[in-house]
Design an enzyme around this catalytic site. Structure first.
Site, PDB file in Angstrom:
ATOM      1  CE  LYS A  43      -5.837   7.679   0.584  1.00  0.00           C
ATOM      2  NZ  LYS A  43      -6.258   8.627   1.269  1.00  0.00           N
TER       3      LYS A  43
ATOM      4  CE  LYS B  68      -7.473   4.295   0.772  1.00  0.00           C
ATOM      5  NZ  LYS B  68      -7.761   4.862   2.162  1.00  0.00           N
TER       6      LYS B  68
ATOM      7  CG  ASP C 149      -4.433   6.270   4.465  1.00  0.00           C
ATOM      8  OD1 ASP C 149      -3.789   5.309   5.166  1.00  0.00           O
ATOM      9  OD2 ASP C 149      -5.434   6.082   3.446  1.00  0.00           O
TER      10      ASP C 149
END
Lengths: 322, 279
Positions: free
Chosen positions: A222, A258, A158
């Site tokens: 995300k 996400k 991430d």
């Protein structure tokens, strides 16, 4: 903001398009997802699905190997077997097995601990990298951060985008950093690109940053780090979902989504699932393409699952704190 | 133009309507004339109240007892300021005399002050240093049980209502109160007293509605640790006790006035700590 020309590796240029986002329409549409009524069997299905999509996260300065071990245990087996037994005894029948969550998400220093417990299981090991959450480190150190994370056993990375460059209009730098991280990830790790929507100020910029990240090779986009004042909201997630849909129509590549931070209740999670279904369709309604970055959400999902089976409202004290 | 009141619920320091959108009218005493519309709480409102109480308990239960005493005293002050409103409401909806209404308000204010005084003293009366055979200090001290549901009696008495709320609250419990059918309109001025007394949000929540609809969920809710039941319907008490076995709920029937120390200690748990004697 205007469309931008970006140089791509190997020569040539691509255009990152700019489509202005209708702010009022987006807000109204996002609000409409809070009005759906999902009940009984459908609700139970949604709760199970949401549970299987959780990236169980701990990103605190106070994280310890002990806490990470506990989190991994919970990720693999969210509901203690004794509790399952108790419910089955009470209702007089077997319940559907409670699935593991999708992934555990930790800081790079905790990867080794998590890897020991997750290796060989269905639960992925995600690590934040690239100087999470600010991204304020020289580019070479950010890449080193990613290399080490993968070497230690992370299967998902991430990364945060370079907001400093993005807000200055230096989109090439943002693009190049994502491309470089994607090169390191290669086939070894999935790349999730965090936009930190709370710092991007407008829906136009969120959509633009989404497209830029997807062009650069993001497997997932995300919303947030969970450390900003504004985290995931239905509206900014909707803007990103629509960007994913348009990118898919244009390029033919599926990208996952996400939302992270601020999703604390099962009710919110179900609203997100409805939004994904109505924006992207059923293909995205799997842990492969949609995740929740969350920690306390898991307990509420378990509470609601138990409520669905027993008819009783459950107490937080029946679940672990983290 | 006279505006008809709509009395809403009191959950988490706010005044929401019932999520169900339902309400029911109540009349002036012995009259067909509508006094106010009252929100009819659903099980989801009860759930929201319990969630608010959980948050409220974290603040209220961890305050110093002295601070809780100050806030209870403040409630007495605020109630005194609303005396005319309380008296008028009791007379209008219950049909009682001015003298009787004032008496009930006096008793209510006295109850706030009484339990304000008791809030930082009952510990000394109920705690103990235990005589143990060994090199240990052993202490027993009272802790609040957590979230208590208070089911009001069908025969309304303002003094008793406040006395019950204040006694359960004084030890640091948070409360979900289901007001009785006789005077649900009391919710509004009483909630305003709570909302303006520095009481942490959620420490006391007030619901109006039909008890028959709510009590099964009070009995089965795992977060409610104890129930103070003033309702005389033994069937309701029996059902709550039966459902309450799932989390070993302490269900206390409270039909009569009891000793004030008992009124508090019925809703505390005693914690005993053993501490080695150092050198």
């Amino acid at each position: 903001m205007p469309a931008a020309q970006i140089k791509v590796p190997g020569g040539g240029r691509i255009t990152i398009p700019h489509y202005p986002v209708d702010r009022v329409g987006t807000t109204e549409r996002a609000n409409s997802f809070t009005k759906r009524s999902i009940k009984t069997e459908s609700k139970l299905d949604a709760l199970y699905l949401a549970l299987s999509m959780v990236d169980l996260t701990t990103l605190e300065g106070s994280d310890t190997p002990g806490k990470v071990r506990q989190l991994c245990g919970k990720a693999l087996r969210p509901m203690p077997p004794a509790m399952v037994e108790q419910i089955e005894k009470e209702i007089g029948k077997k319940i559907r097995p409670i699935p593991s969550v999708a992934a555990v998400c930790v800081y790079p220093s905790q990867i080794a601990t998590a890897a020991k417990h997750l290796r060989g299981t269905s639960v992925e090991l995600a690590s934040v990298a690239t100087a999470f959450p600010s991204g304020q480190l020289p580019a070479d150190l950010k890449l080193e951060d990613v290399k080490r994370a993968i070497k230690l056993g992370a299967t998902e990375i991430d990364m945060v985008i370079n907001r400093d460059a993005f807000l200055r209009g230096d989109f090439q730098t943002v693009f190049d950093e994502v491309v470089a991280v994607k090169d390191i990830c290669s086939d070894e790790a999935h790349l999730k690109v965090i936009l930190e929507t709370g710092e991007l100020q407008t829906y136009d910029k969120i959509r633009f940053a989404s497209w830029l990240s997807m062009e650069a090779g993001a497997d997932f986009i995300k919303t947030s780090t969970g450390k900003a004042t504004e985290n995931a909201t239905l509206a900014n997630t909707l803007v990103m979902l629509q960007a994913i849909q348009d990118f898919y129509d244009d390029r033919g590549r599926m990208v996952g989504m996400k939302p992270a931070g601020g999703i604390r209740t099962a009710k919110q999670a179900i609203q997100y699932l409805v939004m994904v279904k109505e924006t992207l369709g059923n293909e995205w309604l799997t842990p492969q393409w949609f995740r929740f970055g969350a920690s306390v959400l898991l307990n509420d999902l378990l509470r609601q699952i138990m409520k669905q089976y027993t008819g009783r409202y459950f107490d937080n004290h029946y679940f672990s704190l983290d | 133009m006279k505006v008809l009141k709509t009395i809403k619920l009191f959950i988490g320091g706010e005044f929401p309507r019932s999520e169900s959108g339902r309400s029911f009218p109540i009349n002036f005493h012995d009259s067909e004339k509508i006094y106010a519309n009252i929100a009819q709480a659903s099980r989801k409102d009860l759930r929201a109240a319990v969630e608010a109480a959980e948050v409220g308990q974290k603040s209220w239960g961890f305050m110093t007892a002295y601070n809780r005493a100050q806030i209870l005293y403040r409630m007495a002050e605020m109630a005194e300021g609303k005396r005319h409103e309380f008296v008028g409401l009791l007379k209008d909806t219950l049909g009682i005399s001015d003298k009787e209404a004032n008496k009930q308000v006096d008793e209510a204010i006295d109850a706030f002050i009484y339990y304000a005084g008791f809030a930082d003293k009952f510990q000394q009366m109920s705690a103990a240093v235990n005589p143990v055979a060994g090199p240990h200090h052993s202490f027993t001290t009272p802790d609040p049980v957590g979230i208590v549901a208070l089911i009001c009696e069908s025969h309304f008495d303002f003094g008793r209502l406040v006395s019950n709320i204040a006694s359960v609250s004084a030890s640091g419990n948070s409360l979900v109160v289901v007001l009785g059918p006789e005077c649900p309109a009391i919710l509004q001025p009483l909630a305003e007293v709570f909302a303006t007394s520095d009481l942490p949000k959620g420490a006391i929540n007030l619901l109006t509605g039909h008890l028959k609809e709510l009590y099964p969920h009070i009995g089965s809710h795992m977060e409610i640790r104890s129930v103070s039941c003033q309702n005389e319907d033994t069937e309701i008490l029996y059902e709550i006790k039966k459902l309450g076995t799932s989390n070993m709920k302490r269900v206390v029937p409270r039909y009569e006035n009891v000793d004030s120390l008992k009124a508090i200690t019925d809703f505390v748990e005693f914690k005993t700590v053993w501490h080695p004697i150092g050198t």
